[in-house]
Write an enzyme that holds these catalytic residues in place. Structure first.
Site, short mmCIF file in Angstrom:
data_model
loop_
_atom_site.label_atom_id
_atom_site.label_comp_id
_atom_site.label_asym_id
_atom_site.label_seq_id
_atom_site.Cartn_x
_atom_site.Cartn_y
_atom_site.Cartn_z
N LYS A 103 -1.57 25.86 -27.65
CA LYS A 103 -0.47 25.87 -26.57
C LYS A 103 0.70 24.95 -27.14
CE LYS A 103 0.09 23.65 -21.87
NZ LYS A 103 -0.87 23.34 -20.86
N HIS A 105 3.66 24.21 -25.40
CA HIS A 105 4.48 23.31 -24.40
C HIS A 105 3.47 22.17 -23.70
CE1 HIS A 105 2.33 26.65 -22.22
NE2 HIS A 105 2.48 25.89 -21.01
#
Ligand SMILES: O=P(O)(O)OC[C@H]1O[C@H](OP(=O)(O)OP(=O)(O)O)[C@H](O)[C@@H]1O
Ligand SMILES: O=C(O)c1cc(=O)[nH]c(=O)[nH]1
Length: 213
Positions: A103, A105
């Site tokens: 991921k 963000h």
């Protein structure tokens, strides 16, 4: 065979988790049976599933600091096991999961939950050729943690990369215990005695001759 094994097989059959037919596995092997832990999909089923694992963990006095459930099916298993350990044995252990994709963000990264550190208890559904467990091992090593033990629901007792079973290879390569609630021998013994399922014995036998150890 111990009663809890029979109960576990009946539990898996009743939820459609254990099925007979033709299935392609992660390893590419074509199997006459499949264990789909994703079909333990209610609160009651996950609570019961977690109890089976927690009892195996306690009965074997495993030594670990953190529970790790590899994506995807290891994620609900890790949660269910941690809750069962707390409810049944008053043991409050940290739990960690991974994402299959990183991921980029928010909190970022590929781990969720507790840090993956110190002695790790890995929980998953099945081991076939051992690929998933080696992938998880790469993550554990990358975080400077150590694999202490592995608990799975079903040991399919299949060859890994050599003539040894996938589990024998994992125990040899990572010096850890691998425990399962049931294995292929338990399953064969159960279906041999059951008029509804004994029709699958020839296909199971053939598959075992090809890939079993
Ligand atoms: O021992 P192996 O040959 O690696 O096979 C067993 C693994 O295969 C499946 O994972 P998979 O990554 O397919 O699925 P999931 O995302 O549904 O957990 C299963 O959940 C085991 O983790
Ligand atoms: O080897 C696999 O991919 C596999 C086998 C099995 O019985 N269940 C599962 O989810 N994956």
């Amino acid at each position: 065979m111990q009663d809890y094994k029979i109960e576990f097989i009946q539990f898996a059959l009743s939820r459609g988790v254990l099925k007979f037919g033709e299935f392609t596995l992660k390893s590419g092997r074509k199997s006459p049976y499949f264990f789909n832990a994703g079909l333990f999909n209610t609160g009651a089923d996950l609570a019961r599933l977690g109890d089976f694992y927690a009892q195996a963990i306690q009965a074997n006095q495993l030594d670990y600091d953190v529970i790790f459930g590899p994506a995807y099916k290891g994620i609900p298993i890790g949660s269910a096991v941690s809750i069962a350990l707390f409810n049944r044995f008053n043991l409050d252990k940290p739990v960690c999961f991974n994402r299959k994709e990183v991921k980029d963000h928010g909190e970022g990264g590929n781990l969720i939950g507790s840090p993956l550190q110190n002695k790790v208890l890995l929980v998953d559904d099945v081991i076939t050729a051992g690929t998933a467990i080696r992938e998880a091992m790469d993550l554990i090593s990358a975080n400077n943690a150590q694999l202490s033990a592995v608990v799975i629901a079903l040991n399919r007792k299949e060859r890994g990369r050599s003539e040894l079973s996938a589990i024998q290879e994992v125990e040899r390569d990572y010096q850890c215990h691998v425990l399962s609630i049931i294995d292929l021998d338990d399953l064969m013994q159960f279906i041999k005695q059951d008029p509804q399922y004994n029709q699958y014995i020839p296909a199971m036998q053939q598959y075992r001759d090809e890939y079993g150890v």
